[in-house]
Enzyme design. Structure first.
Site, PDB file in Angstrom:
ATOM      1  N   THR A 128       0.816  -1.217   0.000  1.00 45.16           N
ATOM      2  CA  THR A 128       0.000   0.000   0.000  1.00 45.16           C
ATOM      3  C   THR A 128       0.850   1.268   0.000  1.00 45.16           C
ATOM      4  OG1 THR A 128      -1.336  -1.291   1.554  1.00 45.16           O
ATOM      5  CG2 THR A 128      -2.041   0.973   1.114  1.00 45.16           C
TER       6      THR A 128
ATOM      7  N   ARG B 187      10.178  -2.274   6.109  1.00 43.56           N
ATOM      8  CA  ARG B 187      10.948  -3.331   6.754  1.00 43.56           C
ATOM      9  C   ARG B 187      12.039  -3.798   5.808  1.00 43.56           C
ATOM     10  NH1 ARG B 187      10.923  -8.981   7.505  1.00 43.56           N
ATOM     11  NH2 ARG B 187       9.485  -9.093   5.752  1.00 43.56           N
ATOM     12  N   LYS B 188      11.695  -4.661   4.840  1.00 41.48           N
ATOM     13  CA  LYS B 188      12.689  -5.156   3.890  1.00 41.48           C
ATOM     14  C   LYS B 188      12.363  -4.797   2.443  1.00 41.48           C
ATOM     15  CE  LYS B 188      15.125  -9.017   5.894  1.00 41.48           C
ATOM     16  NZ  LYS B 188      15.343 -10.474   5.811  1.00 41.48           N
TER      17      LYS B 188
ATOM     18  N   TRP C  66       3.928   1.786  -0.868  1.00 39.37           N
ATOM     19  CA  TRP C  66       4.658   1.943  -2.125  1.00 39.37           C
ATOM     20  C   TRP C  66       3.734   2.417  -3.246  1.00 39.37           C
ATOM     21  CZ3 TRP C  66       6.868  -2.740  -5.309  1.00 39.37           C
ATOM     22  CH2 TRP C  66       7.779  -2.273  -6.276  1.00 39.37           C
TER      23      TRP C  66
ATOM     24  N   HIS D 187      -8.705   0.106   2.412  1.00 30.94           N
ATOM     25  CA  HIS D 187      -8.530  -1.340   2.588  1.00 30.94           C
ATOM     26  C   HIS D 187      -9.903  -2.034   2.568  1.00 30.94           C
ATOM     27  CE1 HIS D 187      -4.294  -1.271   3.412  1.00 30.94           C
ATOM     28  NE2 HIS D 187      -4.365  -0.780   4.633  1.00 30.94           N
TER      29      HIS D 187
HETATM   30  P1  A3P Z   1       7.966  -6.229   4.202  1.00 28.58           P
HETATM   31  O1  A3P Z   1       7.468  -6.296   5.598  1.00 28.58           O
HETATM   32  O2  A3P Z   1       7.932  -7.560   3.521  1.00 28.58           O
HETATM   33  O3  A3P Z   1       9.282  -5.573   4.065  1.00 28.58           O
HETATM   34  P2  A3P Z   1       1.893  -1.875   3.311  1.00 28.58           P
HETATM   35  O4  A3P Z   1       2.461  -0.646   2.717  1.00 28.58           O
HETATM   36  O5  A3P Z   1       0.709  -2.419   2.541  1.00 28.58           O
HETATM   37  O6  A3P Z   1       1.656  -1.730   4.753  1.00 28.58           O
HETATM   38  O7  A3P Z   1       2.968  -3.012   3.115  1.00 28.58           O
HETATM   39  C1  A3P Z   1       4.199  -2.979   3.791  1.00 28.58           C
HETATM   40  C2  A3P Z   1       5.193  -3.785   3.019  1.00 28.58           C
HETATM   41  O8  A3P Z   1       5.640  -3.050   1.871  1.00 28.58           O
HETATM   42  C3  A3P Z   1       6.452  -4.061   3.851  1.00 28.58           C
HETATM   43  O9  A3P Z   1       6.940  -5.318   3.379  1.00 28.58           O
HETATM   44  C4  A3P Z   1       7.325  -2.898   3.442  1.00 28.58           C
HETATM   45  O10 A3P Z   1       8.689  -3.076   3.692  1.00 28.58           O
HETATM   46  C5  A3P Z   1       7.043  -2.826   1.955  1.00 28.58           C
HETATM   47  N1  A3P Z   1       7.356  -1.513   1.371  1.00 28.58           N
HETATM   48  C6  A3P Z   1       7.204  -0.283   1.941  1.00 28.58           C
HETATM   49  N2  A3P Z   1       7.622   0.670   1.116  1.00 28.58           N
HETATM   50  C7  A3P Z   1       8.062   0.058  -0.013  1.00 28.58           C
HETATM   51  C8  A3P Z   1       8.658   0.528  -1.221  1.00 28.58           C
HETATM   52  N3  A3P Z   1       8.863   1.815  -1.424  1.00 28.58           N
HETATM   53  N4  A3P Z   1       8.986  -0.395  -2.147  1.00 28.58           N
HETATM   54  C9  A3P Z   1       8.783  -1.711  -1.929  1.00 28.58           C
HETATM   55  N5  A3P Z   1       8.241  -2.216  -0.817  1.00 28.58           N
HETATM   56  C10 A3P Z   1       7.885  -1.336   0.149  1.00 28.58           C
END
Ligand code: A3P
Length: 330
Positions: free
Chosen positions: A70, A296-297, A72, A126
């Site tokens: 989300t 996170r990753k 991203w 969501h």
């Molecule tokens: P991980 O926990 O696997 O690293 P959301 O934004 O829907 O809450 O999802 C969070 C997930 O998207 C996390 O995954 C986060 O690290 C990852 N995320 C956040 N920013 C991002 C970016 N700019 N590019 C790719 N993944 C990203």
């Protein structure tokens, strides 16, 4: 953005007193409404959005289940849609959490004290497809949906749960053993779960109305970001011109929104976000956590570092069963 109103609040309280509730999962209690589990603040916000949300002309909505990418997708879509009126060096994404730039319609999640004053017809949600406000499904809003391999989404949710649970003194495992969390996930007991049903709702709608719903996968966006960013831009009516492509505008947006860049920004490293849980006699009840919990990753396949082969197989089996015959593969 979520709007409090007493009529909706009373309706919400009435509904809350009759629907199934689980107090033992994740950070907040879950309530089952219209086939999906949600937190109380999401439910009240959803009811409010159904009353009040009025799409703007050319409204774009970014949708997902939590932890599917989300943040991203919000950043990318925001950068695409604002590129004509914000300067590269002053882009709000450099100083604000992406959730401040693109608000949810059903939840107030804010990190910056000042509201952003850019008139961009872009919001997020969501809410499951079948529970969306009619003002969205009966209109010409464009929806960009992102989904993710359930194994990675589960691992991501488990970490996020720990980071936001304010139990920093204990390990994630002590906070919520992975095995227990998996059990909840498989039973559909997650915010906006069952996970698979959320995907399928939007998937089926995208097959019916491909011009209204663009269905993306986190893994595709990772593997061929240029292609999918151009696709998103075209879909929301902000196609890149040849001149822009030649000038490297697409790549600049991708770089701005990359995990490496976003997670290194001061605001995303040290900022705090406030989630509004509802309004009581004492005022607004809020819950705070670090912006960094959203970063996170940012990798595909990190589940391999957490799940045993059996755990992975169990999730894969459910995915296979649930998606059978739908045409959707993950
Ligand atoms: P991980 O926990 O696997 O690293 P959301 O934004 O829907 O809450 O999802 C969070 C997930 O998207 C996390 O995954 C986060 O690290 C990852 N995320 C956040 N920013 C991002 C970016 N700019 N590019 C790719 N993944 C990203």
């Amino acid at each position: 953005e979520y709007r409090f109103d007493p009529t909706t609040h009373n309706k919400f309280k009435e509904i809350m007193s009759t629907i199934p509730r689980r107090e033992d999962a994740w950070v907040f209690d879950l309530y089952q409404y219209e086939g999906f589990w949600c937190n109380s603040f999401q439910l009240e916000g959803m009811l409010s959005a159904r009353e009040h949300f009025k799409p703007q002309p050319n409204q774009v909505i970014v949708s997902s289940t939590p932890k599917s990418g989300t943040t991203w997708l919000k950043a990318l879509t925001f950068a695409i849609m604002t590129r004509f009126h914000v300067d590269e060096s002053t882009n709000p994404l450099l100083t604000r959490l992406a959730h401040d730039c693109v608000p949810f319609i059903e939840v107030n999640l804010c990190s910056s004290p000042q509201k952003l004053n850019l008139d961009v017809p872009l919001v997020a949600t969501h809410i499951p497809y079948t529970s969306l406000p009619k003002s969205i499904t009966n209109s010409s809003c464009k929806i960009v949906y992102i989904c993710r391999d359930p194994k990675d989404a589960f691992v991501s949710l488990w970490h996020f749960n720990h980071k936001t649970s304010a139990k920093e003194e204990v390990s994630a495992m002590e906070d919520f053993p992975l095995e227990d969390a998996l059990e909840f996930f498989c039973q559909g007991l997650t915010p906006c779960g069952p996970y698979w049903d959320h995907l399928l709702g939007y998937w089926r709608a995208s097959l019916e109305s491909p011009e209204m719903i663009l269905f993306l996968k986190y893994e595709d966006l990772k593997n061929d970001t240029v292609f999918w960013v151009k696709k998103i831009a075209q879909f929301v009516g902000y196609s890149f011109s040849l001149e822009e492509e030649n000038k490297g505008v697409v790549q600049k947006i991708i770089d701005l929104c990359s995990f490496e860049h976003m997670s290194s920004l001061e605001v995303n490293k040290s900022g705090m976000v406030r989630l509004e849980l509802g309004i009581t006699q004492d005022g607004v009840n809020t819950y705070e956590f670090k912006n960094s919990a959203f970063f996170r990753k940012g990798k595909v396949g990190d589940w391999k570092n957490h799940l045993t082969p059996e755990m992975a197989r169990r999730l894969d089996q459910i995915t296979e069963q649930k998606l059978a015959g739908s045409g959707l593969t993950l």
